[in-house]
Design an enzyme around this catalytic site. Structure first.
Site, PDB file in Angstrom:
ATOM      1  N   SER A   1     -53.529  -0.230  -9.197  1.00  0.00           N
ATOM      2  CA  SER A   1     -54.468  -0.149 -10.255  1.00  0.00           C
ATOM      3  C   SER A   1     -54.695  -1.165 -11.414  1.00  0.00           C
ATOM      4  O   SER A   1     -55.829  -1.425 -11.640  1.00  0.00           O
ATOM      5  CB  SER A   1     -54.398   1.349 -10.824  1.00  0.00           C
ATOM      6  OG  SER A   1     -53.250   1.524 -11.499  1.00  0.00           O
TER       7      SER A   1
ATOM      8  N   HIS B   1     -53.746  -0.771 -16.951  1.00  0.00           N
ATOM      9  CA  HIS B   1     -55.140  -1.123 -16.630  1.00  0.00           C
ATOM     10  C   HIS B   1     -55.819  -2.100 -17.667  1.00  0.00           C
ATOM     11  O   HIS B   1     -56.691  -2.822 -17.510  1.00  0.00           O
ATOM     12  CB  HIS B   1     -55.950   0.405 -16.519  1.00  0.00           C
ATOM     13  CG  HIS B   1     -55.532   1.336 -15.784  1.00  0.00           C
ATOM     14  ND1 HIS B   1     -55.940   2.568 -15.835  1.00  0.00           N
ATOM     15  CD2 HIS B   1     -54.800   1.142 -14.746  1.00  0.00           C
ATOM     16  CE1 HIS B   1     -55.471   3.249 -14.728  1.00  0.00           C
ATOM     17  NE2 HIS B   1     -54.543   2.254 -13.998  1.00  0.00           N
TER      18      HIS B   1
END
Length: 354
Positions: free
Chosen positions: A118, A172
């Site tokens: 991610s 992220h």
């Protein structure tokens, strides 16, 4: 092409992890994640920098894999067709490394394990958004492409809702920011310069700029991690984890003592399996005393020190009981057990009140 290879590689590694440990299909253990290359803060600090890369290809269950691969598939093909294979692969790997580095920096005072693609996907997502806002994309196409952004955000919000707080937001954010920056470098060096300086080959600009970006990423990561010292909070987190592992094994061994057929057999088991674990707890307690902590961490440290002190007393009287084959220390052992129970209740009440 690179997008398909990355998806295939992630899926292949996931299949291998599931074969080695079926728990990977839903919720793998922390030990299994670390064993397969997850990013564990104290191991990275100890010199296992390769985890910044390996952790990109480890997923914490099928849902985690599917959510990431959907995002990679949706963004990857489009972005790769615009910037080319070299830039796309460099962006993926570089933002993956930088997102792991940022996650490490944000969690270096805790025991933290992170894994998944991610961070790298947030990186290509950042690059995707940057490219959408430039003249490289015709205005007529932007609305449709921005809808894809909305779908991807919705999928990630949905996945985040199922995982609660177990989302590495630091990774992220690090990936997103580094992706925006790399896309900016690509736009400046490749798109604008190639328009201004027609004689410069686009391939040279692409390879040159991306090689510089990747090398700079490695230099930044190396300089950040090289000779980095554990803070007292990081040491405390590591000691707390070690304490939990040792205590669990000790209670298991202690509960098995009544199953022994004779006192000599129980004493042998005690001295073989439990004594060296008690020595480990004493070492942990001595190390904790030296740490400079504040707030809740200091309260937790004091609780653990008191707990290990009582545990040591119980160990002492249990050992005497077995060595002398007597019950005369039973009252002391019971009293210490009551103190441990009171200490636990006091600790639980204190932390719930916060």
């Amino acid at each position: 092409m690179i997008t398909l290879i990355l998806i295939g590689l992630n899926v292949l590694i996931f299949i291998l992890t599931v074969i080695s440990d079926p728990a990977f299909l839903l919720t793998p253990s922390i030990q299994a994640i670390v064993q397969w290359g997850g990013l564990e803060v104290d191991l990275v600090m100890a010199g296992e920098w390769w985890r910044l890369i390996s952790s990109m290809f480890i997923h914490l269950g099928a849902i985690h894999l599917l959510a990431n691969m959907y995002a990679l598939y949706t963004i990857g093909f489009f972005l790769e067709s615009i910037v080319g294979r070299v830039v796309f692969l460099t962006t993926y790997l570089t933002t993956g490394i930088l997102s792991g580095l940022w996650s490490f920096l944000m969690h270096q005072d805790t025991f933290y394990v992170s894994a998944g693609a991610s961070g790298a996907i947030a990186g290509i997502f950042g690059a995707y958004i940057f490219i959408l806002l430039t003249p490289m994309i015709p205005k007529a196409s932007r609305d449709k492409l921005l809808k894809n952004v909305g779908y991807i955000i919705a999928v990630n919000i949905g996945y985040g809702a199922t995982k609660g707080m177990n989302i590495d937001h630091a990774a992220h954010l690090g990936g997103l920011i580094s992706g925006l920056c790399i896309a900016g470098i690509f736009y400046l060096f490749f798109y604008l310069w190639s328009q201004k300086f027609k004689t410069i080959k686009k391939m040279w600009l692409r390879w040159g700029s991306m090689t510089a970006v990747f090398v700079l990423t490695l230099v930044v990561s190396f300089s950040t991690l090289y000779n980095r010292q554990f803070s007292d909070y990081a040491i405390f987190s590591k000691l707390t984890k070690e304490f939990g592992d040792v205590e669990k094994e000790m209670w298991k061994d202690l509960n098995e003592l009544p199953l022994c057929q004779s006192t000599p057999q129980a004493l042998t088991k005690f001295e073989t399996n439990i004594t060296h674990k008690m020595q480990s707890l004493r070492r942990i307690k001595e190390a904790m005393v030296l740490l400079q902590l504040q707030g809740k961490k200091d309260n937790l440290r004091n609780y653990l020190i008191d707990y290990m002190h009582l545990f040591d007393q119980e160990f002492h009287f249990t050992q005497l009981s077995l060595q002398e084959d007597t019950l005369k220390y039973k009252s002391e052992i019971i009293e210490i057990g009551k103190k441990i129970t009171q200490l636990r209740q006091s600790f639980d009440a204190s932390f719930k009140s916060h």
